[in-house]
Design a protein around this motif. Sequence first.
Motif, short mmCIF file in Angstrom:
data_model
loop_
_atom_site.label_atom_id
_atom_site.label_comp_id
_atom_site.label_asym_id
_atom_site.label_seq_id
_atom_site.Cartn_x
_atom_site.Cartn_y
_atom_site.Cartn_z
N ARG A 102 0.81 -1.21 0.06
CA ARG A 102 -0.10 0.12 -0.13
C ARG A 102 0.94 1.32 0.23
N HIS A 103 2.18 1.07 0.29
CA HIS A 103 2.87 2.28 0.36
C HIS A 103 3.32 2.97 -1.03
N VAL A 104 3.32 4.25 -1.11
CA VAL A 104 3.71 5.11 -2.25
C VAL A 104 4.98 5.90 -1.82
N PRO A 105 6.17 5.52 -2.81
CA PRO A 105 7.54 6.25 -2.54
C PRO A 105 7.45 7.61 -3.07
N LEU A 106 7.68 8.48 -2.06
CA LEU A 106 7.74 9.91 -2.57
C LEU A 106 8.87 10.73 -2.18
N GLU A 107 10.25 9.86 -2.33
CA GLU A 107 11.31 10.60 -2.07
C GLU A 107 11.71 11.45 -3.21
N GLU A 108 12.14 12.50 -3.24
CA GLU A 108 12.26 13.58 -4.35
C GLU A 108 11.02 13.65 -5.42
N VAL A 109 9.98 13.68 -5.07
CA VAL A 109 8.70 13.61 -6.08
C VAL A 109 8.81 15.19 -6.41
N PRO A 110 8.99 15.45 -7.59
CA PRO A 110 9.13 16.73 -8.16
C PRO A 110 7.96 17.86 -8.03
N SER A 111 6.87 17.24 -7.83
CA SER A 111 5.58 18.36 -7.99
C SER A 111 4.37 17.71 -7.40
N LEU A 112 3.47 18.65 -6.87
CA LEU A 112 2.35 18.02 -6.56
C LEU A 112 1.40 17.52 -7.33
N VAL A 113 1.65 17.67 -8.67
CA VAL A 113 0.96 16.83 -9.62
C VAL A 113 1.22 15.46 -9.78
N GLU A 114 2.58 15.13 -9.75
CA GLU A 114 3.20 13.79 -9.64
C GLU A 114 2.81 13.10 -8.40
N LEU A 115 2.75 13.79 -7.23
CA LEU A 115 2.47 13.07 -5.96
C LEU A 115 0.96 12.62 -5.89
N TYR A 135 5.91 7.92 1.89
CA TYR A 135 6.80 8.54 2.82
C TYR A 135 7.81 9.35 1.78
N GLY A 136 8.40 10.51 2.25
CA GLY A 136 9.60 11.14 1.46
C GLY A 136 9.11 12.41 0.80
N TRP A 137 7.94 12.85 0.78
CA TRP A 137 7.83 14.50 0.17
C TRP A 137 8.48 15.50 1.12
N SER A 138 8.68 16.33 0.30
CA SER A 138 9.25 17.55 0.85
C SER A 138 9.00 18.85 0.06
N GLU A 139 8.48 19.75 0.79
CA GLU A 139 8.08 21.03 0.04
C GLU A 139 9.24 21.69 -0.55
N ASP A 140 10.45 21.59 0.10
CA ASP A 140 11.57 22.14 -0.53
C ASP A 140 12.09 21.32 -1.94
N GLU A 141 11.61 20.28 -2.25
CA GLU A 141 11.67 19.54 -3.49
C GLU A 141 10.40 19.61 -4.67
N ILE A 142 9.44 20.20 -4.06
CA ILE A 142 8.25 20.50 -4.78
C ILE A 142 8.07 21.62 -5.63
N ALA A 143 7.65 21.50 -6.96
CA ALA A 143 7.96 22.65 -7.88
C ALA A 143 6.94 23.59 -7.44
N GLU A 144 5.71 23.28 -6.90
CA GLU A 144 4.79 24.19 -6.46
C GLU A 144 5.16 24.99 -5.17
N GLY A 145 6.31 24.81 -4.65
CA GLY A 145 6.92 25.59 -3.44
C GLY A 145 5.85 25.49 -2.22
N ARG A 146 5.15 24.39 -2.11
CA ARG A 146 4.44 24.30 -0.70
C ARG A 146 4.01 22.69 -0.49
N ARG A 147 3.50 22.63 0.52
CA ARG A 147 3.05 21.28 1.25
C ARG A 147 1.93 20.93 0.53
N PRO A 148 1.85 19.31 0.50
CA PRO A 148 0.34 19.06 -0.09
C PRO A 148 -0.42 18.89 1.12
#
Length: 560
Positions: A102-115, A135-148
């Motif tokens: 059930r786990h979705v890898p999100l390390e270095e996910v580039p955007s909220l769209v991709e997430l 696990y693994g999302w970071s607003e510092d990596e996300i193109a939109e510059g914000r958290r999901p």
Amino acid sequence: MYPTVASRLRPAAALLVLGIGLGACSSKQPADLLIYNAKVITVDPQFSIHSAIAIRDGRILEVGSDDLVRRYRPRRELDLNGRTVLPGFVDSHTHIDGEPRRHVPLEEVPSLVELATRVSAKAEEFGPDQWITGYGWSEDEIAEGRRPLRADLDLAAPNNPVILTRAGGHSAVVNSLALELAGIHRNTPNPEGGTIERDETGEPNGIIRERQAIVGRLVPDPDVAELEGSLAGKLHDQLRLGITSLIQASASIDDYRMWERVYARERGLPRAAVQILWAGPEAMAALGGVTGAGDQRLRLGAVKIFVDGGFTGPAAYTREPYKGQPNYRGKLNLSVEELRRTIREADGAGWQLGIHAIGDAAIELTVDELAAALAERPRANHRHYLNHFTMMPPPRTMELMAANAIHITQQPNFTYTLEGRYVEHLDGERLEHNNPLRTPMDHGIHVALSSDILPIGPMVGLYAAVTRKGRSGRVFGEGERLTIEEAIRAYTIGGAYLTFEENDKGSIEAGKLADLIVLSEDPLTIDPERLLGIEVDMTIVGGRVEYQRDSESGGIHFRP
């Protein structure tokens, strides 16, 4: 370009054909593997440089010049054609966990769209009502510059409860269905030690800091076979990064039993020590051992205690309020009385302590309590240490650490990857000296380097340690820089010291375990800006080639 390592690894009989073996074979000492024509950075006390290594029965027989070719009769030999050899990295604070389907890898996910795309795909795979984790999302990596936020996940998977943990593990975002199932609404009070974030209308926005388990507890237990298979795969992946030893930074007693099963079944894994979450005197005694119990492949590490939160929340416990939040100084995860009791119980039972302390106030409190316990019951060579030491405490605290031999495993890569969090929440000297290195060392404190998986690759840690640069290129506290030699030492034998194994690994010396890595470039001579691009061409554990990168095709394979 160097020829591929594979093209230089050949049967030892070829030495005679080439005329390299001089004299009768009977006069040569047997070896399993002979490495030569290399730049061997030994990380011994003199930081000696040699060119050849002889290995037998998983250990180093001798380190020296290429003259070893004439004195040893190896079963296999390896001509590195000038490549650089280091001791394998020791990541002294990491988190390697098995994941369910059930786990979705999100390390270095580039955007909220991709997430959202990844979450939607998992929802389609599993069908409605099934929990989705990640696990693994970071607003510092996300193109939109914000958290999901809650609304983003509602669009991606309206019919599935979703919980996605931020990189670092100190906060998570959940969707409306997950909030509903957990009984969380606008009037729900914050859990002790945590925060339910709310939007401008007072409704939960989906972010829960430090206590996301109030939702995560509802996720069904995963299949053990799924977890064990995933854990084995993730451990194998460490070899690609040159990590030959690691400290798993927190595990329950049941988790440790799973690690035992995986190591009993799998070969070719990095060596590991597992920090155990304190479960009370009786449960810990039932383990049948304390720190160091086990063998060279898997052993019990220190007891783990969480004193405060982290900066991704933020919830680190600080002496002064956070920037722009005059009434907020973070939070303690346990009371002073609980901390005092746990330290005394664990230390008294013979355990080493590895304590999570990030904020300067948390560090000061922890050191005071450790020093008081050691004053009441002196104990030689305890090697207690702090995980993180992100904010520099007052000089008195560092002097107390040095006097009581309280060590640190530090993550310089945080300066790089968490730059945005520090700039947002800190200011002045406490911002400039985030993740200090030189200052604690100058106070006589032993400092090891590690990753805490942000990111997991050691090259980011080396880069940040010697440049003190954030992701933007900004330099923080230039005086905290280490030399590349110091950084390598702290990422190898410095970590081995924390597991009482500095006489067994962490440097390339006769008698030690043959845990080595071959690098694509020499970290001692290249421009520090190129450290991030260094590749691990080969990883050797116990004298066996366990990972090899094909430098021509880019393919990788494991050698049994």
